[in-house]
Design a protein around this motif. Sequence first.
Motif, PDB file in Angstrom:
ATOM      1  N   ALA A  97       0.828  -1.207   0.000  1.00  9.13           N
ATOM      2  CA  ALA A  97       0.000   0.000   0.000  1.00  9.13           C
ATOM      3  C   ALA A  97       0.862   1.255   0.000  1.00  9.13           C
ATOM      4  O   ALA A  97       0.391   2.335  -0.344  1.00  9.13           O
ATOM      5  CB  ALA A  97      -0.919   0.001   1.222  1.00  9.13           C
ATOM      6  N   ASP A  98       2.111   1.131   0.398  1.00  8.42           N
ATOM      7  CA  ASP A  98       2.940   2.327   0.525  1.00  8.42           C
ATOM      8  C   ASP A  98       4.090   2.386  -0.478  1.00  8.42           C
ATOM      9  O   ASP A  98       5.099   3.041  -0.226  1.00  8.42           O
ATOM     10  CB  ASP A  98       3.483   2.464   1.950  1.00  8.42           C
ATOM     11  N   GLY A  99       3.968   1.665  -1.584  1.00  7.01           N
ATOM     12  CA  GLY A  99       4.912   1.886  -2.684  1.00  7.01           C
ATOM     13  C   GLY A  99       6.093   0.939  -2.764  1.00  7.01           C
ATOM     14  O   GLY A  99       6.953   1.115  -3.607  1.00  7.01           O
ATOM     15  N   SER A 100       6.160  -0.074  -1.905  1.00  3.63           N
ATOM     16  CA  SER A 100       7.175  -1.105  -2.111  1.00  3.63           C
ATOM     17  C   SER A 100       6.655  -2.067  -3.170  1.00  3.63           C
ATOM     18  O   SER A 100       5.477  -2.435  -3.167  1.00  3.63           O
ATOM     19  CB  SER A 100       7.441  -1.884  -0.815  1.00  3.63           C
ATOM     20  N   TYR A 101       7.527  -2.452  -4.107  1.00  2.00           N
ATOM     21  CA  TYR A 101       7.104  -3.350  -5.186  1.00  2.00           C
ATOM     22  C   TYR A 101       7.619  -4.768  -5.005  1.00  2.00           C
ATOM     23  O   TYR A 101       6.919  -5.734  -5.238  1.00  2.00           O
ATOM     24  CB  TYR A 101       7.572  -2.818  -6.545  1.00  2.00           C
ATOM     25  N   HIS A 102       8.898  -4.878  -4.618  1.00  2.00           N
ATOM     26  CA  HIS A 102       9.511  -6.204  -4.504  1.00  2.00           C
ATOM     27  C   HIS A 102       9.257  -6.764  -3.109  1.00  2.00           C
ATOM     28  O   HIS A 102      10.097  -6.650  -2.217  1.00  2.00           O
ATOM     29  CB  HIS A 102      11.001  -6.127  -4.817  1.00  2.00           C
ATOM     30  N   VAL A 103       8.061  -7.305  -2.940  1.00  2.00           N
ATOM     31  CA  VAL A 103       7.635  -7.771  -1.624  1.00  2.00           C
ATOM     32  C   VAL A 103       7.217  -9.240  -1.704  1.00  2.00           C
ATOM     33  O   VAL A 103       6.391  -9.601  -2.546  1.00  2.00           O
ATOM     34  CB  VAL A 103       6.425  -6.951  -1.106  1.00  2.00           C
ATOM     35  N   ALA A 104       7.794 -10.077  -0.840  1.00  2.00           N
ATOM     36  CA  ALA A 104       7.352 -11.467  -0.720  1.00  2.00           C
ATOM     37  C   ALA A 104       6.574 -11.584   0.583  1.00  2.00           C
ATOM     38  O   ALA A 104       7.128 -11.387   1.664  1.00  2.00           O
ATOM     39  CB  ALA A 104       8.549 -12.407  -0.712  1.00  2.00           C
ATOM     40  N   GLU A 105       5.299 -11.884   0.478  1.00  4.32           N
ATOM     41  CA  GLU A 105       4.451 -11.998   1.678  1.00  4.32           C
ATOM     42  C   GLU A 105       4.402 -13.462   2.095  1.00  4.32           C
ATOM     43  O   GLU A 105       3.535 -14.222   1.653  1.00  4.32           O
ATOM     44  CB  GLU A 105       3.049 -11.458   1.361  1.00  4.32           C
ATOM     45  N   ILE A 106       5.345 -13.827   2.936  1.00  7.52           N
ATOM     46  CA  ILE A 106       5.519 -15.262   3.232  1.00  7.52           C
ATOM     47  C   ILE A 106       4.322 -15.869   3.955  1.00  7.52           C
ATOM     48  O   ILE A 106       4.056 -17.055   3.827  1.00  7.52           O
ATOM     49  CB  ILE A 106       6.856 -15.507   3.988  1.00  7.52           C
ATOM     50  N   HIS A 107       3.576 -15.062   4.701  1.00 12.59           N
ATOM     51  CA  HIS A 107       2.379 -15.576   5.375  1.00 12.59           C
ATOM     52  C   HIS A 107       1.091 -15.127   4.684  1.00 12.59           C
ATOM     53  O   HIS A 107       0.009 -15.167   5.261  1.00 12.59           O
ATOM     54  CB  HIS A 107       2.366 -15.163   6.855  1.00 12.59           C
ATOM     55  N   GLY A 108       1.240 -14.660   3.435  1.00 14.91           N
ATOM     56  CA  GLY A 108       0.064 -14.307   2.660  1.00 14.91           C
ATOM     57  C   GLY A 108      -0.398 -12.868   2.874  1.00 14.91           C
ATOM     58  O   GLY A 108       0.286 -12.067   3.514  1.00 14.91           O
ATOM     59  N   ASN A 109      -1.571 -12.567   2.311  1.00 19.10           N
ATOM     60  CA  ASN A 109      -2.123 -11.216   2.343  1.00 19.10           C
ATOM     61  C   ASN A 109      -3.608 -11.329   2.679  1.00 19.10           C
ATOM     62  O   ASN A 109      -4.360 -12.030   1.995  1.00 19.10           O
ATOM     63  CB  ASN A 109      -1.917 -10.575   0.957  1.00 19.10           C
ATOM     64  N   SER A 110      -4.005 -10.645   3.755  1.00 22.77           N
ATOM     65  CA  SER A 110      -5.377 -10.809   4.253  1.00 22.77           C
ATOM     66  C   SER A 110      -6.421 -10.271   3.276  1.00 22.77           C
ATOM     67  O   SER A 110      -7.607 -10.553   3.423  1.00 22.77           O
ATOM     68  CB  SER A 110      -5.529 -10.110   5.606  1.00 22.77           C
ATOM     69  N   GLN A 111      -5.976  -9.498   2.285  1.00 23.35           N
ATOM     70  CA  GLN A 111      -6.950  -8.958   1.333  1.00 23.35           C
ATOM     71  C   GLN A 111      -7.171  -9.878   0.136  1.00 23.35           C
ATOM     72  O   GLN A 111      -7.941  -9.569  -0.758  1.00 23.35           O
ATOM     73  CB  GLN A 111      -6.491  -7.584   0.842  1.00 23.35           C
TER      74      GLN A 111
END
Length: 253
Positions: free
Chosen positions: A115-129
Amino acid sequence: MKDIEQAAKLILNSAYVLCLTGAGISVESGIRPFRGPGGLWTEFGEPPMDGYQRLLQNPKKHWEEIARRGSRDSEFVRALGEAKPNPAHLALAELEQLGILKYLITQNIDNLHLADGSYHVAEIHGNSQKLRCVRCGNRYAREAISLEILPPQCPRCRGLIKTDTVMFGEPIPKDMLRLCQRETDKADCMIVVGTSAFVYPAAGFPLEVKQKGGILIEINPYATEISPLCDILLKGKAGEILPQLVVSIKAIR
Ligand code: NAD
Ligand code: ZN
């Protein structure tokens, strides 16, 4: 030399800087962590650890419970819905834009890095949305899946749809684990922010960086499992320390 300046120098001298974030980075956005002082589990105890097995045993019941809860959401779910990124998220997005931070592994499910402009993000526990298919692993925006018939089915393979958030007892999705491992293999410096470094496999990534001779910089108001291994400990709140670190990096680069 101040610790922050020393951290800035080490970061600038590294070839591949990775960041690992945990619940602590979102505390200043109003989401309480699980462990440590002020943590939800510290106050209420740990929840049952077999959530995923119960989902697989009775997916319809699981989804009906979610639908029933509706507006009576837990404090945690409410906080997730209301949270906005804080200066720590912004500082990491800026470090990425500067070409210094190459990738970010987050254990958080709150979507605040993206949401704040980081692009290279690995969400290891997933994304609640997001939602995810248990069979083919495809991810969907919540609105893309009809909840008229429960449990919802994957439009691609008819597999069971669940939230993308990794549940207790659920294996980390293979694609995400591969991505995190690929990035950890490349890193010679890791900034570890707001994690108790207790939950594996994420807690293993800083250890791997250290084992191959890399640098570890920790940002946390309290000591953690990995503090003894860190080259620099920046003690304090992520929303205060990270913006200072970015200022320091920009001043000497
Ligand atoms: P944790 O709850 O185990 O530990 C939180 C850490 O943050 C502690 O070490 C604490 O000292 C530190 N901290 C507290 N305030 C801070 C601040 N202002 N700045 C920097 N650090 C601060 O968190 P974890 O290690 O991420 O593990 C818990 C698991 O629970 C994670 O895997 C995550 O999936 C999940 N979780 C996610 C969220 C979220 O999405 N925001 C929130 C709670 C828990
Ligand atoms: Zn599918």
